[in-house]
Design a protein around this motif. Structure first.
Motif, mmCIF file in Angstrom:
data_model
loop_
_atom_site.group_PDB
_atom_site.id
_atom_site.type_symbol
_atom_site.label_atom_id
_atom_site.label_comp_id
_atom_site.label_asym_id
_atom_site.label_seq_id
_atom_site.Cartn_x
_atom_site.Cartn_y
_atom_site.Cartn_z
ATOM 1 N N MET A 113 0.826 -1.205 0.000
ATOM 2 C CA MET A 113 0.000 0.000 0.000
ATOM 3 C C MET A 113 0.863 1.258 0.000
ATOM 4 N N ASN A 114 1.922 1.251 0.787
ATOM 5 C CA ASN A 114 2.777 2.440 0.890
ATOM 6 C C ASN A 114 3.447 2.771 -0.432
ATOM 7 N N VAL A 115 4.037 1.771 -1.074
ATOM 8 C CA VAL A 115 4.771 2.025 -2.315
ATOM 9 C C VAL A 115 3.816 2.277 -3.484
ATOM 10 N N ASN A 116 2.886 1.341 -3.684
ATOM 11 C CA ASN A 116 2.046 1.412 -4.871
ATOM 12 C C ASN A 116 1.024 2.537 -4.823
ATOM 13 N N LEU A 117 0.442 2.767 -3.649
ATOM 14 C CA LEU A 117 -0.610 3.769 -3.540
ATOM 15 C C LEU A 117 -0.126 5.079 -2.942
ATOM 16 N N SER A 118 0.385 5.028 -1.730
ATOM 17 C CA SER A 118 0.792 6.259 -1.059
ATOM 18 C C SER A 118 1.876 6.989 -1.836
ATOM 19 N N GLY A 119 2.874 6.258 -2.313
ATOM 20 C CA GLY A 119 3.947 6.898 -3.073
ATOM 21 C C GLY A 119 3.432 7.563 -4.327
ATOM 22 N N SER A 120 2.524 6.893 -5.037
ATOM 23 C CA SER A 120 1.953 7.466 -6.254
ATOM 24 C C SER A 120 1.094 8.686 -5.931
ATOM 25 N N PHE A 121 0.285 8.573 -4.884
ATOM 26 C CA PHE A 121 -0.588 9.668 -4.456
ATOM 27 C C PHE A 121 0.221 10.926 -4.148
ATOM 28 N N PHE A 122 1.261 10.776 -3.359
ATOM 29 C CA PHE A 122 2.000 11.954 -2.915
ATOM 30 C C PHE A 122 2.977 12.488 -3.969
ATOM 31 N N LEU A 123 3.419 11.637 -4.898
ATOM 32 C CA LEU A 123 4.169 12.167 -6.031
ATOM 33 C C LEU A 123 3.246 13.042 -6.874
ATOM 34 N N ALA A 124 2.032 12.548 -7.125
ATOM 35 C CA ALA A 124 1.069 13.333 -7.890
ATOM 36 C C ALA A 124 0.762 14.653 -7.183
ATOM 37 N N GLN A 125 0.612 14.594 -5.885
ATOM 38 C CA GLN A 125 0.314 15.811 -5.118
ATOM 39 C C GLN A 125 1.444 16.831 -5.217
ATOM 40 N N ALA A 126 2.673 16.371 -4.981
ATOM 41 C CA ALA A 126 3.821 17.286 -5.019
ATOM 42 C C ALA A 126 4.023 17.867 -6.408
ATOM 43 N N ALA A 127 3.897 17.018 -7.429
ATOM 44 C CA ALA A 127 4.071 17.485 -8.797
ATOM 45 C C ALA A 127 2.956 18.452 -9.186
ATOM 46 N N ALA A 128 1.722 18.132 -8.802
ATOM 47 C CA ALA A 128 0.590 18.983 -9.165
ATOM 48 C C ALA A 128 0.679 20.356 -8.506
ATOM 49 N N LYS A 129 1.135 20.397 -7.288
ATOM 50 C CA LYS A 129 1.312 21.694 -6.619
ATOM 51 C C LYS A 129 2.284 22.575 -7.396
ATOM 52 N N GLN A 130 3.377 21.971 -7.839
ATOM 53 C CA GLN A 130 4.368 22.728 -8.597
ATOM 54 C C GLN A 130 3.815 23.136 -9.967
ATOM 55 N N MET A 131 3.132 22.212 -10.629
ATOM 56 C CA MET A 131 2.552 22.520 -11.933
ATOM 57 C C MET A 131 1.522 23.646 -11.828
ATOM 58 N N ALA A 132 0.707 23.610 -10.778
ATOM 59 C CA ALA A 132 -0.293 24.656 -10.580
ATOM 60 C C ALA A 132 0.372 26.005 -10.361
ATOM 61 N N GLU A 133 1.451 26.009 -9.603
ATOM 62 C CA GLU A 133 2.194 27.249 -9.357
ATOM 63 C C GLU A 133 2.797 27.794 -10.645
ATOM 64 N N GLN A 134 3.241 26.898 -11.511
ATOM 65 C CA GLN A 134 3.842 27.314 -12.783
ATOM 66 C C GLN A 134 2.797 27.867 -13.761
ATOM 67 N N GLN A 135 1.540 27.456 -13.588
ATOM 68 C CA GLN A 135 0.420 27.908 -14.427
ATOM 69 C C GLN A 135 0.605 27.551 -15.905
ATOM 70 N N SER A 136 1.262 26.419 -16.135
ATOM 71 C CA SER A 136 1.493 26.009 -17.525
ATOM 72 C C SER A 136 1.020 24.594 -17.807
ATOM 73 N N GLY A 137 0.256 24.007 -16.872
ATOM 74 C CA GLY A 137 -0.262 22.663 -17.070
ATOM 75 C C GLY A 137 0.796 21.590 -16.888
ATOM 76 N N GLY A 138 0.408 20.366 -17.214
ATOM 77 C CA GLY A 138 1.335 19.252 -17.082
ATOM 78 C C GLY A 138 0.614 17.932 -17.209
ATOM 79 N N SER A 139 1.366 16.850 -17.025
ATOM 80 C CA SER A 139 0.823 15.494 -17.169
ATOM 81 C C SER A 139 1.307 14.616 -16.031
ATOM 82 N N ILE A 140 0.388 13.843 -15.476
ATOM 83 C CA ILE A 140 0.702 12.867 -14.437
ATOM 84 C C ILE A 140 0.253 11.499 -14.928
#
Length: 255
Positions: A113-140
């Motif tokens: 659960m930690n690797v497959n789910l939690s790791g994926s969830f929080f990578l998406a969260q961290a990346a999305a926060k940065q992408m939102a700040e950049q205001q240029s979109g992105g892909s996950i």
């Protein structure tokens, strides 16, 4: 390379020391992206990045546990510091712990659960926060599996996490579309990698039961991944793409 849709893109790929993750990272880098390549094994990460750099790509190794939230945040920050942004995040890191349901141990379930789910969830969260700040979109992109679609013997816990990743991709459409961030998943079927090649019967077994007559190669999966994180698929989000040579249409057991 200058005409590539990945020129000026910055990608983070987890679990990419070998196998599918490495091939995704390699193809992204050779098509113009700057890549942060993660693996929990420092030697594998360094060797993989060096191989990509030697081939003409731009790749930085970061070894660490992709299930560790602090490390994930550090990795995203390092990508931004080195390359100025993050525009693609591929949550490829995952583990498979086989086991009979009736005797499956709590520690094994928690690790999956930690690797497959939690790791994926929080990578998406961290990346999305940065992408939102950049205001240029992105892909996950999440890495699911055919085991999230069809039951496999002794893979109940693993299959459960992979099905959950596909729901996560769908759910994040509501959260991230306002920031022009697409979120999708790939569900690979049987794939020839360094790990599966250790089974001498693997290729023959899956060639026999796969309608297309062979298991996937890592390139097959990477080609699908690159499509889903490229501008060519910008209007595709919340979807799961099965890449399995037709196996889920008939689903014969390999056992």
């Amino acid at each position: 390379m200058n005409q590539s849709p990945f020129r000026n893109q910055v990608a983070v790929v987890t679990g990419a020391g070998v196998g599918i993750g490495f091939e995704i990272a390699r193809q992204l880098a050779l098509q113009g992206a700057c890549v942060v390549l993660n693996d929990i094994d420092e030697s594998l990460a360094n060797t993989a990045a060096a191989t990509i750099n030697a081939a003409g790509g731009v790749c930085m190794a970061m070894h660490g546990d992709a299930a560790d939230v602090v490390f994930i945040q550090t990795m995203v920050a390092a990508a931004v510091k080195r390359y100025g942004a993050i525009t693609i995040a591929v949550a490829n890191a995952g583990i498979t712990l086989f086991g009979d349901f009736l005797s499956y141990e709590p520690a094994a379930l928690q690790r999956v659960m930690n690797v497959n789910l939690s790791g994926s969830f929080f990578l998406a969260q961290a990346a999305a926060k940065q992408m939102a700040e950049q205001q240029s979109g992105g892909s996950i992109l999440f890495m699911s599996s055919v085991t999230g679609h069809q039951a496999h013997q002794q893979l109940t816990a693993y299959g459960m996490t992979k099905a959950a990743l596909e729901m996560l991709a769908k759910s994040l459409v509501v959260e991230l579309s306002p920031f022009k961030i697409s979120v999708n998943a790939i569900a690979p079927g049987a794939t020839v990698t360094e790990r599966t090649s250790a089974d001498v019967a693997y290729d023959a077994t899956w060639s026999r039961i796969t309608p297309m007559g062979r298991p996937a190669t890592v390139a097959d999966i990477a080609h699908a991944a690159l499509f889903l994180v490229s501008p060519l698929s910008r209007h595709i989000t919340g979807q799961s793409l099965v890449v399995d040579g037709g196996w889920t249409s008939v689903s014969p057991s390999p056992y």
